[in-house]
Write a protein that holds these residues in place. Structure first.
Motif, PDB file in Angstrom:
ATOM      1  N   UNK A   1      -1.436 -16.510  -5.767  1.00 18.77           N
ATOM      2  CA  UNK A   1      -1.299 -17.241  -7.021  1.00 18.77           C
ATOM      3  C   UNK A   1      -0.289 -18.366  -6.954  1.00 18.77           C
ATOM      4  N   UNK A   2      -0.100 -18.953  -5.766  1.00 13.34           N
ATOM      5  CA  UNK A   2       0.862 -20.041  -5.598  1.00 13.34           C
ATOM      6  C   UNK A   2       2.302 -19.569  -5.503  1.00 13.34           C
ATOM      7  N   UNK A   3       2.508 -18.244  -5.430  1.00 11.08           N
ATOM      8  CA  UNK A   3       3.858 -17.686  -5.337  1.00 11.08           C
ATOM      9  C   UNK A   3       4.123 -17.202  -3.911  1.00 11.08           C
ATOM     10  N   UNK A   4       4.988 -17.902  -3.172  1.00 13.47           N
ATOM     11  CA  UNK A   4       5.284 -17.489  -1.794  1.00 13.47           C
ATOM     12  C   UNK A   4       5.928 -16.106  -1.743  1.00 13.47           C
ATOM     13  N   UNK A   5       5.579 -15.351  -0.700  1.00 11.58           N
ATOM     14  CA  UNK A   5       6.152 -14.021  -0.542  1.00 11.58           C
ATOM     15  C   UNK A   5       6.104 -13.553   0.902  1.00 11.58           C
ATOM     16  N   UNK A   6       6.743 -12.421   1.143  1.00 10.33           N
ATOM     17  CA  UNK A   6       6.781 -11.777   2.450  1.00 10.33           C
ATOM     18  C   UNK A   6       6.469 -10.297   2.243  1.00 10.33           C
ATOM     19  N   UNK A   7       5.677  -9.725   3.150  1.00 14.09           N
ATOM     20  CA  UNK A   7       5.418  -8.292   3.108  1.00 14.09           C
ATOM     21  C   UNK A   7       5.586  -7.708   4.504  1.00 14.09           C
ATOM     22  N   UNK A   8       6.040  -6.461   4.536  1.00 14.52           N
ATOM     23  CA  UNK A   8       6.113  -5.703   5.788  1.00 14.52           C
ATOM     24  C   UNK A   8       5.610  -4.307   5.462  1.00 14.52           C
ATOM     25  N   UNK A   9       4.462  -3.954   6.052  1.00 22.21           N
ATOM     26  CA  UNK A   9       3.777  -2.724   5.713  1.00 22.21           C
ATOM     27  C   UNK A   9       3.410  -1.925   6.953  1.00 22.21           C
ATOM     28  N   UNK A  10       3.408  -0.624   6.809  1.00 22.44           N
ATOM     29  CA  UNK A  10       2.859   0.270   7.822  1.00 22.44           C
ATOM     30  C   UNK A  10       1.414   0.536   7.408  1.00 22.44           C
ATOM     31  N   UNK A  11       0.483   0.309   8.332  1.00 22.30           N
ATOM     32  CA  UNK A  11      -0.944   0.344   8.019  1.00 22.30           C
ATOM     33  C   UNK A  11      -1.648   1.423   8.840  1.00 22.30           C
ATOM     34  N   UNK A  12      -2.579   2.116   8.185  1.00 19.18           N
ATOM     35  CA  UNK A  12      -3.532   2.992   8.858  1.00 19.18           C
ATOM     36  C   UNK A  12      -4.919   2.434   8.575  1.00 19.18           C
ATOM     37  N   UNK A  13      -5.656   2.124   9.630  1.00 18.26           N
ATOM     38  CA  UNK A  13      -7.040   1.666   9.523  1.00 18.26           C
ATOM     39  C   UNK A  13      -7.947   2.732  10.118  1.00 18.26           C
ATOM     40  N   UNK A  14      -9.084   2.976   9.454  1.00 16.46           N
ATOM     41  CA  UNK A  14     -10.098   3.885   9.975  1.00 16.46           C
ATOM     42  C   UNK A  14     -11.353   3.057  10.203  1.00 16.46           C
ATOM     43  N   UNK A  15     -11.744   2.951  11.481  1.00 13.25           N
ATOM     44  CA  UNK A  15     -12.920   2.184  11.870  1.00 13.25           C
ATOM     45  C   UNK A  15     -14.025   3.138  12.267  1.00 13.25           C
ATOM     46  N   UNK A  16     -15.269   2.751  12.009  1.00 11.22           N
ATOM     47  CA  UNK A  16     -16.416   3.558  12.426  1.00 11.22           C
ATOM     48  C   UNK A  16     -17.378   2.650  13.190  1.00 11.22           C
TER      49      UNK A  16
END
Length: 146
Positions: free
Chosen positions: A111-126
């Motif tokens: 939405x035009x608002x700069x930001x930073x994120x740091x996340x731990x991710x779990x992906x499940x692929x098939x």
């Protein structure tokens, strides 16, 4: 605009020692990288090809999106990733399923608002018809060290 994105790390065994990737792990790594790129430069057809219709896409704030919702927020620009860096990635392939964990560090412009994120991710692929597709994703915020 110049985008800086890298896939850091590589496949790690438990204990953090690098291991050689097999054929399936390499294919999953390529799928993860394709998704990373598609989230930065979203294209509806590419995102739909990389994800399954049954997608459950969980955010760190508790929001869970369907495939249609995930694709729409990216292609509409409501969710805007300027850059995404992945690190500490591990891949565990079990039959036609792959579990991927990594740390996602991103620069956003939602939405035009700069930001930073740091996340731990779990992906499940098939794997379906020879292609790895994302079935589920869950994110949690990385907590700073005490």
């Amino acid at each position: 605009m110049l985008l800086f994105c890298t896939l850091q790390g590589g496949l790690m065994a438990q204990g953090g020692m690098p291991v050689e990737q097999g054929k399936e792990e390499k294919a999953v790594t390529a799928a993860v990288e394709s998704l990373r790129k598609a989230m930065i430069d979203p294209n509806k057809e590419v995102l739909e090809k990389l994800t399954m219709p049954q997608l459950s896409y969980g955010h760190s704030n508790g929001l869970v999106q369907s495939q249609a919702e995930f694709v729409e927020v990216l292609t509409s620009g409501k969710s805007d990733f300027v850059s995404i860096d992945l690190s500490a990635q591990t891949i565990n392939v079990v039959g036609q399923t792959a579990l991927v964990r990594h740390i996602l560090s991103a620069t956003t412009n939602d939405g035009g608002k700069p930001g930073q994120v740091k996340l731990s991710i779990l992906l499940v692929w098939q794997k379906q018809k020879g292609e790895w597709r994302l079935l589920a994703r869950q994110a949690v915020k990385v907590q700073p060290a005490p």
